[in-house]
Design a protein around this motif. Structure first.
Motif, short mmCIF file in Angstrom:
data_model
loop_
_atom_site.label_atom_id
_atom_site.label_comp_id
_atom_site.label_asym_id
_atom_site.label_seq_id
_atom_site.Cartn_x
_atom_site.Cartn_y
_atom_site.Cartn_z
N ARG A 142 -12.46 16.16 -6.03
CA ARG A 142 -14.48 17.09 -5.54
C ARG A 142 -13.50 18.30 -4.09
O ARG A 142 -14.25 18.63 -4.12
CB ARG A 142 -15.29 16.15 -4.60
N LYS A 143 -12.56 17.22 -3.44
CA LYS A 143 -12.49 17.41 -2.02
C LYS A 143 -11.64 19.02 -2.20
O LYS A 143 -11.65 20.15 -1.76
CB LYS A 143 -12.17 16.47 -0.85
N VAL A 144 -10.28 18.29 -3.46
CA VAL A 144 -9.46 19.45 -3.39
C VAL A 144 -9.69 20.83 -3.96
O VAL A 144 -10.43 21.49 -3.96
CB VAL A 144 -8.59 18.77 -4.32
N THR A 145 -10.92 20.02 -4.80
CA THR A 145 -11.66 21.58 -5.28
C THR A 145 -11.99 22.35 -5.02
O THR A 145 -13.14 23.11 -5.37
CB THR A 145 -12.18 21.47 -6.99
N SER A 146 -13.10 21.64 -4.63
CA SER A 146 -14.25 22.55 -3.26
C SER A 146 -13.58 23.27 -2.03
O SER A 146 -13.82 24.54 -1.78
CB SER A 146 -15.28 21.74 -2.62
N ASP A 147 -12.63 22.52 -2.05
CA ASP A 147 -11.29 23.94 -0.77
C ASP A 147 -11.24 24.59 -1.26
O ASP A 147 -10.19 25.95 -0.45
CB ASP A 147 -10.39 22.70 0.55
N PHE A 148 -10.37 24.06 -2.49
CA PHE A 148 -9.98 25.31 -3.42
C PHE A 148 -9.80 25.06 -4.84
O PHE A 148 -9.98 25.16 -5.78
CB PHE A 148 -8.22 24.69 -4.22
N PRO A 149 -11.41 26.33 -4.72
CA PRO A 149 -12.46 26.19 -5.24
C PRO A 149 -11.34 27.09 -6.97
O PRO A 149 -12.17 27.09 -8.06
CB PRO A 149 -12.95 27.53 -4.88
#
Ligand code: F0G
Length: 352
Positions: A142-149
């Motif tokens: 969740r964190k990574v895809t929110s930082d790298f949409p």
């Protein structure tokens, strides 16, 4: 008979956003609803198994993945990421390949079944083993895809996943000509129970059925947050697919339970393994351990009187038994090879 077209083509007008899509598909869905005579005899109910291991990558995840990956394609995404106890990663890897996208998977180190790991390897996913459990992996994803949409998240927190998975309920009602009285399924991250309940409600609202099932969600006793009413920080179970302590679709699961007059139950690893062996030995259906939780839950619920005889009961068996050969062979003794000799074989078969 024409060929099954895959679930987006089959149910397009009931799937949010799918009207004009050219699907990323492996012709998932359309799985068998198999009568279970032995389980029916045991319970006095009419029991069916919805055999989701018959999907292209061997689990129900393909229903969600055809939707999530088609959605990602139309969003212009080139890469996807997921956290997984194994089946989601196998499915994501396959559908990303179909879509020409790259795929990375975060898996809890040492805690995914061999067949699932083999799939992710063969299907070309970038495999990242994490020193943590599924819940840790999902938080990272969740964190990574929110930082790298630009990277799509294809866990069941992606609404397209739930949309796709609800089609299993449509198929069951189409085959039975009605909704079952009770629907049992294993619950981990709780996306699937959320999806099934949505499917049943939509068919009912549309007049396709004149009833709704009670939903019976079954968790492993060592990973039963929905039964306990609170997250579990160190989930443990032999059913690694549902070794999850903080289900993302908590609210969807509670809604399914409350609106349907259903319940959550815990099954011990022993009960799960017993059901796992029973389904294979008496129904000829080989499922993975987590999948057997649905049947373990039905047997216990019948014993305790939650389930009356005479009802129509569907158990979703979520994944193929081939996913987890180690558990299947657990405790198998070393066998001595027999000579190339028909007499020796006849003796072994107690024919002579
Ligand atoms: N059964 C199997 C075989 C599963 O792989 C899963 C979930 C479930 C049941 C539970 O479904 O999470 O929607 O409640 N597997 C996920 C994965 C977590 O990563 O493959 P749920």
């Amino acid at each position: 008979h024409s060929r099954w077209p895959g679930l987006i083509a089959a149910y397009r007008d009931r799937l949010e956003g799918a009207a004009d899509w050219e699907p990323v598909t492996l012709f998932e869905g359309g799985t068998p609803l198999v009568p279970a005579p032995h389980l029916s005899e045991l319970t006095g109910c009419e029991v069916y198994l919805k055999v989701e291991g018959a999907n292209p990558t061997g689990s129900f995840k393909d229903r969600g993945m055809t939707m999530a990956m088609t959605d990602a394609k139309y969003r212009g995404q080139k890469a996807v990421l997921c956290a997984s106890t194994g089946n989601t990663s196998a499915s994501a890897a396959a559908y990303a390949t179909r879509a020409g996208m790259s795929c990375a998977v975060l898996i809890p180190q040492g805690k995914i079944a061999m067949g699932k790991l083999a799939q992710a390897v063969m299907l070309g996913a970038k495999i990242i083993q994490v020193d943590g459990n599924f819940d840790d992996c999902l938080e990272l994803a969740r964190k990574v895809t929110s930082d790298f949409p630009e990277v799509g998240l294809v866990n069941s927190v992606n609404p397209a996943r739930i949309e796709g998975q609800k089609t299993a309920s449509f198929e069951i009602c189409d085959v039975l000509g009605k909704a079952p009285d009770v629907h049992a399924l294993p619950v981990g991250n709780a996306g699937n129970i959320t999806a099934y309940w949505r499917g049943y409600r939509e068919y009912y609202a549309d007049g396709r059925t004149n009833g709704l099932p009670r939903m019976l969600g079954v968790q492993a006793a060592g990973a039963a947050p929905l039964v306990n009413g609170a997250p579990v920080s160190n989930p443990e179970t032999i059913a690694t697919a549902i070794r999850i302590g903080a289900p993302a679709s908590w609210n969807g699961a509670m809604e399914a339970k409350e609106q349907s007059g259903g319940t959550f139950r815990a099954a011990t690893d022993e009960e799960i393994l017993e059901a796992y062996r029973l389904i294979a030995a008496t129904e000829g259906v080989f499922v993975e351990p987590a999948s057997a939780a649905s049947v373990a839950g039905v047997l216990a619920a019948r014993k305790e009187g939650w389930l009356d005889s005479g009802l129509t009961v569907v158990c979703t068996v979520t994944g193929n038994g081939l996913k987890d050969p180690d558990t299947a062979l657990l405790g198998m003794p070393q066998v001595q090879a027999i000579a190339v000799d028909p007499v020796a074989i006849a003796r072994e078969l107690e024919l002579a």
